[in-house]
Design a protein around this motif. Structure first.
Motif, PDB file in Angstrom:
ATOM      1  N   GLN A  82      41.366  29.003  46.953  1.00 18.13           N
ATOM      2  CA  GLN A  82      41.149  27.546  47.804  1.00 18.13           C
ATOM      3  C   GLN A  82      39.813  27.698  48.640  1.00 18.13           C
ATOM      4  N   MET A  83      38.794  27.189  48.289  1.00 17.63           N
ATOM      5  CA  MET A  83      37.407  27.368  48.639  1.00 17.63           C
ATOM      6  C   MET A  83      37.120  25.923  49.419  1.00 17.63           C
ATOM      7  N   ASN A  84      36.807  26.314  50.837  1.00 18.82           N
ATOM      8  CA  ASN A  84      36.316  25.070  51.631  1.00 18.82           C
ATOM      9  C   ASN A  84      34.993  25.603  52.216  1.00 18.82           C
ATOM     10  N   SER A  85      34.682  24.388  52.783  1.00 20.18           N
ATOM     11  CA  SER A  85      33.012  24.432  53.366  1.00 20.18           C
ATOM     12  C   SER A  85      32.228  25.205  52.488  1.00 20.18           C
ATOM     13  N   LEU A  86      32.314  24.797  51.297  1.00 24.35           N
ATOM     14  CA  LEU A  86      31.365  25.333  50.277  1.00 24.35           C
ATOM     15  C   LEU A  86      29.804  25.137  50.613  1.00 24.35           C
ATOM     16  N   LYS A  87      29.055  26.042  50.173  1.00 25.93           N
ATOM     17  CA  LYS A  87      27.547  26.091  50.430  1.00 25.93           C
ATOM     18  C   LYS A  87      26.935  26.442  49.257  1.00 25.93           C
ATOM     19  N   PRO A  88      25.684  25.936  48.905  1.00 24.53           N
ATOM     20  CA  PRO A  88      24.926  25.992  47.881  1.00 24.53           C
ATOM     21  C   PRO A  88      24.767  27.612  47.428  1.00 24.53           C
ATOM     22  N   GLU A  89      24.969  28.265  48.335  1.00 22.74           N
ATOM     23  CA  GLU A  89      24.779  29.763  47.958  1.00 22.74           C
ATOM     24  C   GLU A  89      26.390  30.380  47.076  1.00 22.74           C
ATOM     25  N   ASP A  90      27.248  29.717  47.237  1.00 21.54           N
ATOM     26  CA  ASP A  90      28.370  29.960  46.686  1.00 21.54           C
ATOM     27  C   ASP A  90      28.241  29.377  45.058  1.00 21.54           C
ATOM     28  N   THR A  91      27.149  28.961  44.825  1.00 20.32           N
ATOM     29  CA  THR A  91      27.359  28.663  43.147  1.00 20.32           C
ATOM     30  C   THR A  91      27.167  29.849  42.495  1.00 20.32           C
ATOM     31  N   ALA A 107      34.777  47.780  39.283  1.00 22.60           N
ATOM     32  CA  ALA A 107      34.765  48.962  38.215  1.00 22.60           C
ATOM     33  C   ALA A 107      36.421  49.101  38.166  1.00 22.60           C
ATOM     34  N   ASP A 108      37.147  49.105  39.212  1.00 26.07           N
ATOM     35  CA  ASP A 108      38.433  49.437  39.004  1.00 26.07           C
ATOM     36  C   ASP A 108      39.303  48.412  38.431  1.00 26.07           C
ATOM     37  N   PHE A 109      39.004  47.095  38.186  1.00 26.39           N
ATOM     38  CA  PHE A 109      39.875  46.271  37.627  1.00 26.39           C
ATOM     39  C   PHE A 109      39.877  46.307  36.111  1.00 26.39           C
ATOM     40  N   ALA A 110      41.007  46.337  35.447  1.00 29.95           N
ATOM     41  CA  ALA A 110      41.041  46.517  34.194  1.00 29.95           C
ATOM     42  C   ALA A 110      40.988  45.479  33.475  1.00 29.95           C
ATOM     43  N   TYR A 111      41.621  44.400  33.793  1.00 30.29           N
ATOM     44  CA  TYR A 111      41.728  42.920  32.780  1.00 30.29           C
ATOM     45  C   TYR A 111      40.488  41.776  33.655  1.00 30.29           C
ATOM     46  N   TRP A 112      39.974  41.254  32.583  1.00 31.80           N
ATOM     47  CA  TRP A 112      39.061  39.971  33.328  1.00 31.80           C
ATOM     48  C   TRP A 112      39.367  38.765  32.515  1.00 31.80           C
ATOM     49  N   GLY A 113      38.959  37.741  33.176  1.00 30.11           N
ATOM     50  CA  GLY A 113      39.124  36.350  32.586  1.00 30.11           C
ATOM     51  C   GLY A 113      37.795  35.920  32.080  1.00 30.11           C
ATOM     52  N   GLN A 114      37.453  34.640  31.589  1.00 29.13           N
ATOM     53  CA  GLN A 114      36.060  34.484  31.053  1.00 29.13           C
ATOM     54  C   GLN A 114      35.368  33.760  32.161  1.00 29.13           C
ATOM     55  N   GLY A 115      35.950  33.267  33.241  1.00 26.55           N
ATOM     56  CA  GLY A 115      34.931  32.743  34.323  1.00 26.55           C
ATOM     57  C   GLY A 115      35.147  31.292  34.225  1.00 26.55           C
ATOM     58  N   THR A 116      34.830  30.640  35.511  1.00 24.19           N
ATOM     59  CA  THR A 116      34.679  29.246  35.389  1.00 24.19           C
ATOM     60  C   THR A 116      33.522  28.905  36.550  1.00 24.19           C
ATOM     61  N   GLN A 117      32.795  27.887  36.100  1.00 26.40           N
ATOM     62  CA  GLN A 117      31.476  27.653  36.972  1.00 26.40           C
ATOM     63  C   GLN A 117      31.860  26.753  38.204  1.00 26.40           C
ATOM     64  N   VAL A 118      31.118  27.107  39.196  1.00 28.94           N
ATOM     65  CA  VAL A 118      31.245  26.330  40.430  1.00 28.94           C
ATOM     66  C   VAL A 118      29.879  26.123  40.960  1.00 28.94           C
ATOM     67  N   THR A 119      29.471  24.849  40.941  1.00 33.40           N
ATOM     68  CA  THR A 119      28.313  24.591  41.494  1.00 33.40           C
ATOM     69  C   THR A 119      28.230  23.761  42.598  1.00 33.40           C
ATOM     70  N   VAL A 120      27.734  23.955  43.659  1.00 25.61           N
ATOM     71  CA  VAL A 120      27.525  23.429  44.895  1.00 25.61           C
ATOM     72  C   VAL A 120      25.958  22.896  45.262  1.00 25.61           C
ATOM     73  N   SER A 121      26.131  21.446  45.178  1.00 23.75           N
ATOM     74  CA  SER A 121      24.707  20.792  45.365  1.00 23.75           C
ATOM     75  C   SER A 121      24.566  20.680  47.137  1.00 23.75           C
ATOM     76  N   SER A 122      23.315  20.602  47.362  1.00 21.05           N
ATOM     77  CA  SER A 122      23.071  20.504  48.873  1.00 21.05           C
ATOM     78  C   SER A 122      22.636  18.932  48.902  1.00 21.05           C
TER      79      SER A 122
END
Length: 122
Positions: A82-91, A107-122
């Motif tokens: 849960q991401m609140n009070s989002l800032k442009p630098e959170d993009t 480096a310790d994490f064995a498994y990864w997802g493909q990622g999801t884009q978050v864009t915060v506009s000013s």
């Protein structure tokens, strides 16, 4: 082998909120600590938050402390951010990760997802 699929990213105005989800399959979800990382263009992938296997312990990067909350539902094999009070630098592209042991180190994490884009506009 654990497969992770993130969702919930998108475009939001500064000050807004988003909730990311990461669905896991292919393993016993409750056997893994889960983490969120993010990577902005031209930068390294940085730690955001992590949660223990039973959800009893959480850790956050200083940059998101007090604004982001990590949680998990072991019955649904899902971890949330849960991401609140989002800032442009959170993009960034946000990735979830899994490892049997609670850690904040990328480096310790064995498994990864493909990622999801978050864009915060000013």
């Amino acid at each position: 082998q654990v497969q992770l699929v993130e969702s919930g990213g998108g475009l939001v105005q500064a000050g807004g909120s988003l909730r990311l989800s990461c669905a896991a399959s292919g393993g016993t979800f409750s056997s893994y600590a889960m983490g969120w990382f993010r990577q902005a263009p031209g930068k390294e992938r940085d730690f955001v938050a992590t949660i223990s296997r039973n959800g009893g312990s959480t850790f956050y990067a200083d940059s998101v402390k007090g604004r982001f909350t990590i949680s998990r539902d072991n019955a649904k094999n899902t971890v949330y951010l849960q991401m609140n009070s989002l800032k442009p630098e959170d993009t960034a592209v946000y990735y979830c990760a899994a490892d049997p042991f609670l850690t904040t180190m990328r480096a310790d994490f064995a498994y990864w997802g493909q990622g999801t884009q978050v864009t915060v506009s000013s």
